[in-house]
Design a protein around this motif. Structure first.
Motif, PDB file in Angstrom:
ATOM      1  N   ASN A   1      -8.937  -6.145 -12.079  1.00 53.21           N
ATOM      2  CA  ASN A   1      -8.300  -4.894 -11.682  1.00 53.21           C
ATOM      3  C   ASN A   1      -7.794  -5.030 -10.248  1.00 53.21           C
ATOM      4  N   VAL A   2      -6.514  -5.284 -10.098  1.00 50.54           N
ATOM      5  CA  VAL A   2      -5.953  -5.517  -8.763  1.00 50.54           C
ATOM      6  C   VAL A   2      -5.895  -4.242  -7.932  1.00 50.54           C
ATOM      7  N   TYR A   3      -6.146  -3.088  -8.555  1.00 50.06           N
ATOM      8  CA  TYR A   3      -6.085  -1.824  -7.824  1.00 50.06           C
ATOM      9  C   TYR A   3      -7.464  -1.330  -7.396  1.00 50.06           C
ATOM     10  N   GLU A   4      -8.503  -2.092  -7.721  1.00 50.20           N
ATOM     11  CA  GLU A   4      -9.848  -1.686  -7.334  1.00 50.20           C
ATOM     12  C   GLU A   4      -9.958  -1.593  -5.823  1.00 50.20           C
ATOM     13  N   GLY A   5     -10.481  -0.461  -5.357  1.00 45.90           N
ATOM     14  CA  GLY A   5     -10.639  -0.255  -3.932  1.00 45.90           C
ATOM     15  C   GLY A   5      -9.415   0.259  -3.221  1.00 45.90           C
ATOM     16  N   THR A   6      -8.324   0.491  -3.973  1.00 48.00           N
ATOM     17  CA  THR A   6      -7.104   1.027  -3.361  1.00 48.00           C
ATOM     18  C   THR A   6      -7.001   2.529  -3.628  1.00 48.00           C
ATOM     19  N   ASP A   7      -6.046   3.164  -2.983  1.00 48.43           N
ATOM     20  CA  ASP A   7      -5.848   4.599  -3.167  1.00 48.43           C
ATOM     21  C   ASP A   7      -5.389   4.946  -4.585  1.00 48.43           C
ATOM     22  N   THR A   8      -4.904   3.958  -5.301  1.00 43.00           N
ATOM     23  CA  THR A   8      -4.368   4.216  -6.637  1.00 43.00           C
ATOM     24  C   THR A   8      -5.308   3.753  -7.749  1.00 43.00           C
TER      25      THR A   8
ATOM     26  N   ALA B   1      -4.620   3.976 -11.808  1.00 45.90           N
ATOM     27  CA  ALA B   1      -4.535   2.718 -12.556  1.00 45.90           C
ATOM     28  C   ALA B   1      -5.512   2.703 -13.716  1.00 45.90           C
ATOM     29  N   ALA B   2      -6.708   3.243 -13.502  1.00 44.24           N
ATOM     30  CA  ALA B   2      -7.737   3.232 -14.537  1.00 44.24           C
ATOM     31  C   ALA B   2      -7.281   3.974 -15.780  1.00 44.24           C
ATOM     32  N   GLU B   3      -6.532   5.048 -15.589  1.00 45.14           N
ATOM     33  CA  GLU B   3      -6.033   5.832 -16.725  1.00 45.14           C
ATOM     34  C   GLU B   3      -5.183   4.977 -17.654  1.00 45.14           C
ATOM     35  N   PHE B   4      -4.344   4.143 -17.075  1.00 49.77           N
ATOM     36  CA  PHE B   4      -3.437   3.329 -17.879  1.00 49.77           C
ATOM     37  C   PHE B   4      -4.079   2.015 -18.316  1.00 49.77           C
ATOM     38  N   LEU B   5      -5.060   1.548 -17.540  1.00 46.85           N
ATOM     39  CA  LEU B   5      -5.783   0.352 -17.958  1.00 46.85           C
ATOM     40  C   LEU B   5      -6.515   0.578 -19.283  1.00 46.85           C
ATOM     41  N   THR B   6      -6.943   1.813 -19.517  1.00 51.62           N
ATOM     42  CA  THR B   6      -7.608   2.150 -20.777  1.00 51.62           C
ATOM     43  C   THR B   6      -6.713   1.847 -21.971  1.00 51.62           C
ATOM     44  N   LEU B   7      -5.416   1.980 -21.772  1.00 50.81           N
ATOM     45  CA  LEU B   7      -4.460   1.817 -22.868  1.00 50.81           C
ATOM     46  C   LEU B   7      -3.948   0.392 -23.023  1.00 50.81           C
ATOM     47  N   MET B   8      -4.224  -0.476 -22.052  1.00 52.20           N
ATOM     48  CA  MET B   8      -3.695  -1.835 -22.100  1.00 52.20           C
ATOM     49  C   MET B   8      -4.144  -2.636 -23.334  1.00 52.20           C
TER      50      MET B   8
ATOM     51  N   GLY C   1       3.575  -2.272  -9.306  1.00 51.71           N
ATOM     52  CA  GLY C   1       3.007  -1.028  -9.799  1.00 51.71           C
ATOM     53  C   GLY C   1       2.452  -1.157 -11.201  1.00 51.71           C
ATOM     54  N   PHE C   2       2.491  -2.366 -11.787  1.00 48.07           N
ATOM     55  CA  PHE C   2       1.991  -2.564 -13.137  1.00 48.07           C
ATOM     56  C   PHE C   2       0.699  -3.388 -13.102  1.00 48.07           C
TER      57      PHE C   2
ATOM     58  N   LEU D   1       0.812  -1.203   0.000  1.00 45.29           N
ATOM     59  CA  LEU D   1       0.000   0.000   0.000  1.00 45.29           C
ATOM     60  C   LEU D   1       0.848   1.255   0.000  1.00 45.29           C
ATOM     61  N   ALA D   2       1.988   1.191   0.658  1.00 43.23           N
ATOM     62  CA  ALA D   2       2.885   2.343   0.659  1.00 43.23           C
ATOM     63  C   ALA D   2       3.513   2.543  -0.695  1.00 43.23           C
ATOM     64  N   ALA D   3       3.755   1.440  -1.383  1.00 47.27           N
ATOM     65  CA  ALA D   3       4.416   1.527  -2.694  1.00 47.27           C
ATOM     66  C   ALA D   3       3.464   2.013  -3.768  1.00 47.27           C
ATOM     67  N   SER D   4       2.318   1.363  -3.850  1.00 53.81           N
ATOM     68  CA  SER D   4       1.254   1.643  -4.808  1.00 53.81           C
ATOM     69  C   SER D   4       1.799   1.911  -6.188  1.00 53.81           C
ATOM     70  N   MET D   5       1.225   2.908  -6.888  1.00 57.38           N
ATOM     71  CA  MET D   5       1.571   3.119  -8.283  1.00 57.38           C
ATOM     72  C   MET D   5       2.833   3.942  -8.473  1.00 57.38           C
TER      73      MET D   5
END
Length: 451
Positions: free
Chosen positions: A383-390, A394-401, A373-374, A12-16
């Motif tokens: 979406n492994v980042y759902e519900g996290t502070d990031t 993450a959603a911004e870059f998931l659009t481009l995946m 962070g990826f 959680l400290a590391a996040s994106m």
């Protein structure tokens, strides 16, 4: 299975803010033993003797962080008293030299974490790695293929799998949203899909130039190999060119499509809607973008967004590279694990079990991806980042995946072509050499290095 509180706190400290921008120091550690249950339900060592493993990791998010690695290893070895693990953190300045020296001296690590460029087409191609086909079960292969067939293809060579992947990303570019808005250039991008056509890219950069809001609209850096995936993607996308053939056996950067793209970039440099800098690598260009000096960057991802977050006074807006048909193909990054064949079957089996724990364990695999962070290579992880502070970042870059294109990085002669590439750009953009001649020279020299 016990809850991994220490690892989760670190994650959680590391996040994106992680990814390739993270820098790890060196270090080794041997972890204590604990209870008798393995996370995967296997006991790597059947002899009752301790199997001693070594793992080396490049700085892939928090896998390049000492405390995180220690926590991961402590968690695993506490559940596997038959295994002890020492680790060493590598960097991208000296890491390759360290690995080469270890191979030469017969002291290569058991497990190493990196991408297909090294694990597959370098060490795997030289018969130094263990075939991991047994990890690639039908279920795992289908799960990964559902995310990207390119990942499956990149991890194998001649029918053997030398990498078991954990995470991936697509590299993109970014614009200064407020500058584009004030310059009237937002009309040229599709904000829903974050795409734009080549024609609209040209119009947008001319609008930014004419607005006088920034010193330079954008910088094509060609002072070294740093961030070269950005300039490659720019050239290849403008007119749907390719960097290699489909079999990854020869370079194709001198195709009519790519030469046309190089000529377009040169014309934009000449008319001031772009700038070429033979002294800049990506880090220099990124700093100009963060400072507000340039309105776009050609080297962007979640890691760079986090790294420069405290410096920007505007909204950096992630975009796909412009393409003639509006359908981009982005360069990707794939990271996972390989095993050096040190001739010890007990170590090999124990190494496979540790990799399964990091990549396949239902609870740990999500946390492992978050630590990078990826994004996961497995579709089932979602979406492994759902519900996290990031989650928003993450959603911004998931659009481009979904735009990830062919993973051509597995071609031979990779190191040599990187130098050839920025030299070619210099010749065209600042040296007065015509695009076709310079591109032909690039292909000739790079193809000669494949063997």
């Amino acid at each position: 299975m016990m809850k991994k509180k220490r690892i989760l706190a670190l994650m959680l400290a590391a996040s994106m803010s992680l990814g390739l921008a993270a820098c790890g120091g060196g270090g080794t550690s041997e972890s204590p033993a604990g209870n008798t249950d393995t996370p995967s339900g296997n006991t790597p060592s059947g002899s009752g003797e301790t199997v001693e493993l070594t793992i080396w990791t490049y700085p892939i998010g928090k896998f390049g962080d000492y405390d995180t690695m220690q926590a991961l290893i402590d968690e695993y070895t506490a559940a596997n008293p038959g295994v002890s693990i020492k680790f060493e953190l590598l960097d991208y300045t000296n890491g390759d030299t360290q690995v080469t020296s270890a191979i030469t001296s017969g002291t290569a690590p058991d497990i190493i974490m990196e991408g297909p460029e090294r694990l597959v087409t370098n060490w795997g191609a030289n018969n130094l790695m263990v075939d991991l086909s047994d990890l690639w079960t039908e279920e795992a292969t289908a799960d990964i293929a559902a995310t990207s067939e390119a990942v499956v293809n990149a991890c194998q060579l001649d029918g053997k799998y030398y990498e078991y992947p954990l995470c991936m990303t697509t590299h993109c570019m970014a614009i200064n949203y407020e500058v584009f808005e004030q310059a009237g250039a937002l009309q040229y991008i599709d904000e829903e899909t974050r795409t734009w056509t080549t024609d609209n890219f040209v119009k947008a950069m001319e609008a930014v130039r004419d607005s006088g809001l920034v010193a330079v609209p954008g910088i094509v850096y060609c002072g070294g190999q740093g961030g070269d995936q950005g300039t490659r993607a720019l050239v290849n996308n403008l007119y749907s060119g390719t960097y290699t053939n489909a079999d990854h056996t020869e370079y194709t950067a001198n195709s009519p499509e790519n030469v046309k793209a190089l000529e377009l970039i040169k014309s934009m440099v000449d008319n001031g809607s772009l700038n070429a800098n033979a002294g800049f690598q990506a880090a220099d260009e990124l700093q100009q973008f963060a400072n507000g000096t340039a309105a776009v960057t050609f080297c962007w991802n979640a890691s760079n967004k986090a790294q420069y977050a405290s410096q920007v006074a505007f909204t950096p807006y992630a975009m796909a590279f412009p393409s003639d048909d509006g359908v981009p193909e982005l360069c990707g990054g794939i990271w996972g694990f390989g095993i050096f064949d040190n001739g010890d079957e007990a170590k090999i089996e124990a190494a496979k079990d540790f990799i399964r724990y990091i990549c396949d364990d239902p609870e740990q695999s999500k946390e492992s991806v978050q630590l990078t962070g990826f994004f996961p290579v497995r579709a089932s992880l979602g979406n492994v980042y759902e519900g996290t502070d990031t989650e928003a970042d993450a959603a911004e870059f998931l659009t481009l995946m979904p735009y990830m294109g062919d993973y051509y990085n597995v071609i031979g002669g990779w190191t040599e072509q990187r130098t050839n590439w920025w030299n070619m750009l210099q010749k065209i953009l600042t040296g007065g050499v015509d695009a076709q001649t310079a591109a032909d020279e690039f292909v000739s020299a790079s193809n000669a290095a494949i063997g």
